[in-house]
Structures are given as C-alpha cells and as structure tokens.
Motif scaffolding. Structure first.
Motif, PDB file in Angstrom:
ATOM      1  N   GLU A 199       3.965  -8.016  -6.403  1.00  0.00           N
ATOM      2  CA  GLU A 199       2.884  -7.662  -7.326  1.00  0.00           C
ATOM      3  C   GLU A 199       1.632  -7.176  -6.601  1.00  0.00           C
ATOM      4  OE1 GLU A 199       0.700  -9.546 -11.295  1.00  0.00           O
ATOM      5  OE2 GLU A 199       2.000 -10.782 -10.026  1.00  0.00           O
ATOM      6  N   HIS A 200       1.391  -7.687  -5.395  1.00  0.00           N
ATOM      7  CA  HIS A 200       0.184  -7.267  -4.673  1.00  0.00           C
ATOM      8  C   HIS A 200       0.347  -5.894  -4.027  1.00  0.00           C
ATOM      9  CE1 HIS A 200       2.641  -9.141  -1.486  1.00  0.00           C
ATOM     10  NE2 HIS A 200       1.988  -8.360  -0.634  1.00  0.00           N
ATOM     11  N   ARG A 201       1.539  -5.301  -4.149  1.00  0.00           N
ATOM     12  CA  ARG A 201       1.762  -3.957  -3.622  1.00  0.00           C
ATOM     13  C   ARG A 201       1.942  -2.963  -4.770  1.00  0.00           C
ATOM     14  NH1 ARG A 201       4.496  -6.532   0.888  1.00  0.00           N
ATOM     15  NH2 ARG A 201       3.188  -6.152   2.725  1.00  0.00           N
ATOM     16  N   MET A 202       0.967  -2.885  -5.611  1.00  0.00           N
ATOM     17  CA  MET A 202       1.035  -1.974  -6.755  1.00  0.00           C
ATOM     18  C   MET A 202       0.959  -0.511  -6.325  1.00  0.00           C
ATOM     19  SD  MET A 202       1.583  -3.567  -9.568  1.00  0.00           S
ATOM     20  CE  MET A 202       1.093  -2.366 -10.816  1.00  0.00           C
ATOM     21  N   LEU A 203       0.378  -0.237  -5.178  1.00  0.00           N
ATOM     22  CA  LEU A 203       0.213   1.146  -4.728  1.00  0.00           C
ATOM     23  C   LEU A 203       1.184   1.517  -3.611  1.00  0.00           C
ATOM     24  CD1 LEU A 203      -3.693   1.466  -4.742  1.00  0.00           C
ATOM     25  CD2 LEU A 203      -2.060   2.164  -6.517  1.00  0.00           C
ATOM     26  N   GLY A 204       2.158   0.664  -3.344  1.00  0.00           N
ATOM     27  CA  GLY A 204       3.108   0.951  -2.289  1.00  0.00           C
ATOM     28  C   GLY A 204       2.570   0.580  -0.925  1.00  0.00           C
ATOM     29  N   THR A 205       3.167   1.140   0.120  1.00  0.00           N
ATOM     30  CA  THR A 205       2.799   0.763   1.486  1.00  0.00           C
ATOM     31  C   THR A 205       2.338   1.940   2.337  1.00  0.00           C
ATOM     32  OG1 THR A 205       5.008   1.072   2.462  1.00  0.00           O
ATOM     33  CG2 THR A 205       4.577  -1.041   1.367  1.00  0.00           C
ATOM     34  N   LEU A 206       2.261   3.132   1.779  1.00  0.00           N
ATOM     35  CA  LEU A 206       1.909   4.304   2.566  1.00  0.00           C
ATOM     36  C   LEU A 206       0.505   4.179   3.140  1.00  0.00           C
ATOM     37  CD1 LEU A 206       3.197   7.337   3.039  1.00  0.00           C
ATOM     38  CD2 LEU A 206       1.159   7.950   1.746  1.00  0.00           C
ATOM     39  N   MET A 207       0.377   4.448   4.456  1.00  0.00           N
ATOM     40  CA  MET A 207      -0.920   4.412   5.123  1.00  0.00           C
ATOM     41  C   MET A 207      -1.014   5.581   6.096  1.00  0.00           C
ATOM     42  SD  MET A 207      -2.730   1.916   3.949  1.00  0.00           S
ATOM     43  CE  MET A 207      -4.014   1.790   5.199  1.00  0.00           C
ATOM     44  N   CYS A 208      -2.257   5.937   6.401  1.00  0.00           N
ATOM     45  CA  CYS A 208      -2.527   7.013   7.353  1.00  0.00           C
ATOM     46  C   CYS A 208      -3.390   6.466   8.491  1.00  0.00           C
ATOM     47  CB  CYS A 208      -3.260   8.165   6.670  1.00  0.00           C
ATOM     48  SG  CYS A 208      -2.385   8.835   5.232  1.00  0.00           S
ATOM     49  N   GLN A 249      -8.140   4.399  13.019  1.00  0.00           N
ATOM     50  CA  GLN A 249      -8.730   4.026  11.741  1.00  0.00           C
ATOM     51  C   GLN A 249      -7.697   4.242  10.647  1.00  0.00           C
ATOM     52  OE1 GLN A 249     -12.625   5.873  11.057  1.00  0.00           O
ATOM     53  NE2 GLN A 249     -12.818   6.223  13.259  1.00  0.00           N
ATOM     54  N   ALA A 250      -7.547   3.252   9.774  1.00  0.00           N
ATOM     55  CA  ALA A 250      -6.554   3.318   8.709  1.00  0.00           C
ATOM     56  C   ALA A 250      -7.185   3.803   7.411  1.00  0.00           C
ATOM     57  CB  ALA A 250      -5.926   1.940   8.492  1.00  0.00           C
ATOM     58  N   SER A 251      -6.405   4.550   6.640  1.00  0.00           N
ATOM     59  CA  SER A 251      -6.836   4.961   5.307  1.00  0.00           C
ATOM     60  C   SER A 251      -5.596   5.124   4.434  1.00  0.00           C
ATOM     61  CB  SER A 251      -7.623   6.277   5.355  1.00  0.00           C
ATOM     62  OG  SER A 251      -6.753   7.388   5.423  1.00  0.00           O
ATOM     63  N   ASP A 252      -5.812   5.279   3.132  1.00  0.00           N
ATOM     64  CA  ASP A 252      -4.694   5.499   2.220  1.00  0.00           C
ATOM     65  C   ASP A 252      -4.728   6.906   1.630  1.00  0.00           C
ATOM     66  OD1 ASP A 252      -6.870   5.293   0.562  1.00  0.00           O
ATOM     67  OD2 ASP A 252      -6.096   3.630  -0.642  1.00  0.00           O
ATOM     68  N   ASN A 253      -5.414   7.822   2.300  1.00  0.00           N
ATOM     69  CA  ASN A 253      -5.560   9.187   1.790  1.00  0.00           C
ATOM     70  C   ASN A 253      -4.771  10.167   2.649  1.00  0.00           C
ATOM     71  OD1 ASN A 253      -6.302  11.637   0.718  1.00  0.00           O
ATOM     72  ND2 ASN A 253      -8.500  11.336   0.948  1.00  0.00           N
ATOM     73  N   GLU A 260      -3.181  16.369  11.220  1.00  0.00           N
ATOM     74  CA  GLU A 260      -3.957  15.747  12.299  1.00  0.00           C
ATOM     75  C   GLU A 260      -3.991  14.232  12.218  1.00  0.00           C
ATOM     76  OE1 GLU A 260      -7.780  17.547  12.075  1.00  0.00           O
ATOM     77  OE2 GLU A 260      -7.042  19.576  12.476  1.00  0.00           O
ATOM     78  N   GLN A 261      -3.364  13.645  11.206  1.00  0.00           N
ATOM     79  CA  GLN A 261      -3.314  12.191  11.094  1.00  0.00           C
ATOM     80  C   GLN A 261      -1.874  11.742  10.876  1.00  0.00           C
ATOM     81  OE1 GLN A 261      -5.480  10.667   7.715  1.00  0.00           O
ATOM     82  NE2 GLN A 261      -4.357  11.886   6.217  1.00  0.00           N
TER      83      GLN A 261
END
Length: 385
Positions: A278-287, A292-296, A303-304
């Motif tokens: 339930e705490h992974r409503m947006l999946g696991t994809l990361m950049c 530095q981490a982001s979800d965009n 380049e990322q």
C-alpha cells in the motif's frame, strides 16, 4: 528546451509518428486523444539509444564522479565472496568456466573478483576466463585500466564484448558463470496503473509548451494482465507498478543461449506482496543524477539514470518457465554471511584507520549493516537445466 537536446528531438519525432493514442491523466471530461509512445519505449530510448542514450554515451556513470554507486564501490568484500562462490561452483562442475559479468560497468567488480580468486587459488587462471559485457565506451576503457592495475596478480587480460557481440559468441554456449550485478533494475519497464477499475498503461506524449508528459493508454503487451494475476498482484485504485518484460526477455534469451551454467543476480527488489504494498502507490521508478534522487524521468533526457526495483516473484516465475532452476534466494546479508564474509574480518591492532585490515573491517560492516542495503538487496542464483 526539447529542440536543444538531440535525444529529446528523436523522442518527439517518435511520438509524432506513433500509431498509439493516449489521453492526459489528470484532465477531466471528455478524453482528448494525443499521439504517444509507451513508457517502456521512452525509457529504453533515454537509456539505450545508440548515439545519445545514458548507458551508451557520455562520461563514466559510476562512482564519485558519476551518478550512483554499486556494491563494488564498498571495498573488495563482494568480490571476495563471489570469488569463493565461483571456485566452489567450478569444482562442482569439474571443468573450466567462462566468468562473465553482464553489464560490467567500469569493470571494477570483475577485476576485484579476478584478483581475489587468484590469491585464493593458484589454478584461477586455468579455471576461469574473465569476460566483460559492456556497451558504454568510457566504461569499456575503464575496465581495461582496472585489469591493468592487477596485471602483477593476473597476467591474462579480460575479453571485452558488447551485448550484441555476446549473444552471437560461441563462448556463451560453453560452461559459464554469469554475474548480473545491478543489471535488471536498469532494464526498461512498462508502467501500469488502475484507473476507474481498469488496468491501463502509462504512455508519454509531448509538445514544446509542456515538454514530455504522461498519458493513459491501453495495454501494449497482452501478457501484462496474465503476469500480474500469476504473481498474485491486484493493484488498488490509482496504484501504479512496473512490469519487467525486458527482464523476462533477457532470462528467456540467456536460457536459450547457455547450455551449462549458473546466473547470479544481485539487485535491490522485493517479492510481489512488498513490491505492490500500500505504501508503494506510485511504484518504484527512480532517477539519479549526480547522486541526487528524483521521481521525474522527463528532465535531463539521456543524462540521468532511471531504475526500478526488481520484482523477484516475477523473476522467479519467468526463470522457471525458461529453463532455469532457482538454486538459492536470499537477502544480500544472508548470502554474504552464508558464504564466509565474517571470515574476512581481521584483528586490527593498528591505530591507522586506513590500514588494509581496518578498511576491510569497515567494508564488511558497511555491507552488512548500513541503511538496510543488505536487506533490500537480494541475491538469486539460477542454474541452467
């Protein structure tokens, strides 16, 4: 902005020519269809485009000057343990092996394994041939330099090959131990979401005003629903997850190519119940960019880094359906302990914090204890049957 990036221009052209249509996710009222491509195609282009992809061009991507670290960056601990596993497996097979690292990056781990193995066994050079599969030119050069540094210990140079060359190579059909350390997490994924009770795929559209943006679109792979059902996954309303069709294709192709051998998968990931908790409503994809981490994923095109956690329930099922047997599966911590990592700890009476013993002890503790990495990372060992 899109016009200034040649890879973005290429993706925009692919969207304009696409046969697929999607509709903006957050827009209310009547669906306004726009041209789009599936996210997995977008991710594949960003990472693996021949000329501009993240894993095919640019500077070295790993380490302090890159965008992320791997386990080989924490001392020589993983290499020592894998070298021991390789020797034990070679003895059980009873013949020399190709020691293949698929997605070898800068070659640091393979070089560390070869160095550790040569110190453990005087027959290492006769038992193993190091083969590194890597498609990034700067990484390939770094791999040569990594092995040059251990030339006093191991005189034989590694064989370097691209992934295309590897699939056609005769040595892949010979007895082999294949290591895939943080490989599957970088394969392109489908992203799916339950919207109004229906399972839809995430697509990518774009224009000069909005840049690239997400849309909903019908599923582009007929196997997706069957995979989720097989693995016991039922998404909640609005929940997203990733589907690793490319990883499935890799396991199938490697299983067909190899005749005798073992595949060691080391990656961060989860079983299905945790993967879509339930705490992974947006999946696991990361950049990742400059550590530095982001979800965009729609900025810094090419380049990322883009990654997603590995769904080990899915990997197990796909492996078993394609000629593999699961020999073992555990957390990285359990794998290290069961394969002698504690024996690497040394009594250190020196006051020098940078002594060899002190550095090794720190590396062992870091791999076993730091930030739950050894719990999130899993090791799955597959044997070809």
């Amino acid at each position: 902005m899109m016009k200034e990036n040649p890879l973005a221009v290429s993706i925009a052209a692919a969207i304009a020519d696409s046969e697929f249509k999607g509709w903006p996710i957050d827009r209310e009222g009547k669906k306004q269809l726009v041209s789009c491509i599936p996210f997995h195609r977008y991710m594949s282009t960003c990472l693996y485009d021949t000329d501009y992809g993240y894993y095919r061009s640019g500077p070295i991507r790993v380490g302090k000057e890159g965008d992320f670290y791997t386990s080989s960056g924490i001392g020589h601990v993983l290499a020592e343990v894998v070298a021991g596993c390789a020797i034990n497996y070679s003895e059980s097979v009873g013949e020399p092996l190709k020691l293949i690292e698929w997605g070898a990056g800068t070659g640091r781990l393979s070089a560390q394994i070869a160095e550790a193995g040569a110190k453990r066994s005087s027959e290492w050079a006769e038992r193993f041939q190091s083969i590194l599969i890597e498609d990034h030119p700067a990484h390939g050069q770094a791999a040569k330099e990594a092995f040059a540094e251990i030339s006093d210990t191991l005189s034989a140079e590694p064989l370097l090959a691209s992934s295309d060359e590897a699939w056609d190579a005769s040595w892949l059909k010979q007895p082999a131990l294949v290591l895939a350390n943080e490989l599957l997490d970088a394969f392109p994924v489908h992203r799916v979401q339950r919207v109004d009770g229906e399972l839809l795929e995430i697509g990518v559209a774009g224009d000069e005003v909005q840049g690239f943006y997400e849309v909903c679109m019908p599923l582009t792979d007929s196997r997706i629903c069957g995979w989720l059902e097989r693995d016991g996954i039922q998404l909640r309303e609005g929940q997203r997850t990733e589907v690793h069709a490319a990883a499935a294709a890799f396991l199938k192709r490697l299983g067909a190519a190899m005749r005798t051998g073992r595949l060691i998968l080391i990656d961060y990931g989860h079983e299905a119940s945790e993967y879509t908790a339930e705490h992974r409503m947006l999946g696991t994809l990361m950049c990742y960019w400059r550590h530095q981490a982001s979800d965009n994923p729609y900025v810094r095109i090419g380049e990322q880094d883009m990654t997603s956690h590995v769904p080990y329930t899915f990997i197990r099922h796909e492996a078993e359906e394609n000629g593999w047997r699961v020999a073992s599966y555990s957390t990285q911590k359990q794998f290290l302990i069961e394969n002698g990592v504690l024996e690497l700890l040394q009594n250190d009476y020196s006051t020098d914090p940078f002594s060899k013993a002190a550095r090794m002890n720190r590396s062992v503790r870091q791999l076993l204890l730091s930030d739950q990495m050894s719990e999130t990372f899993k090791v799955m060992i597959l044997d070809k049957i």
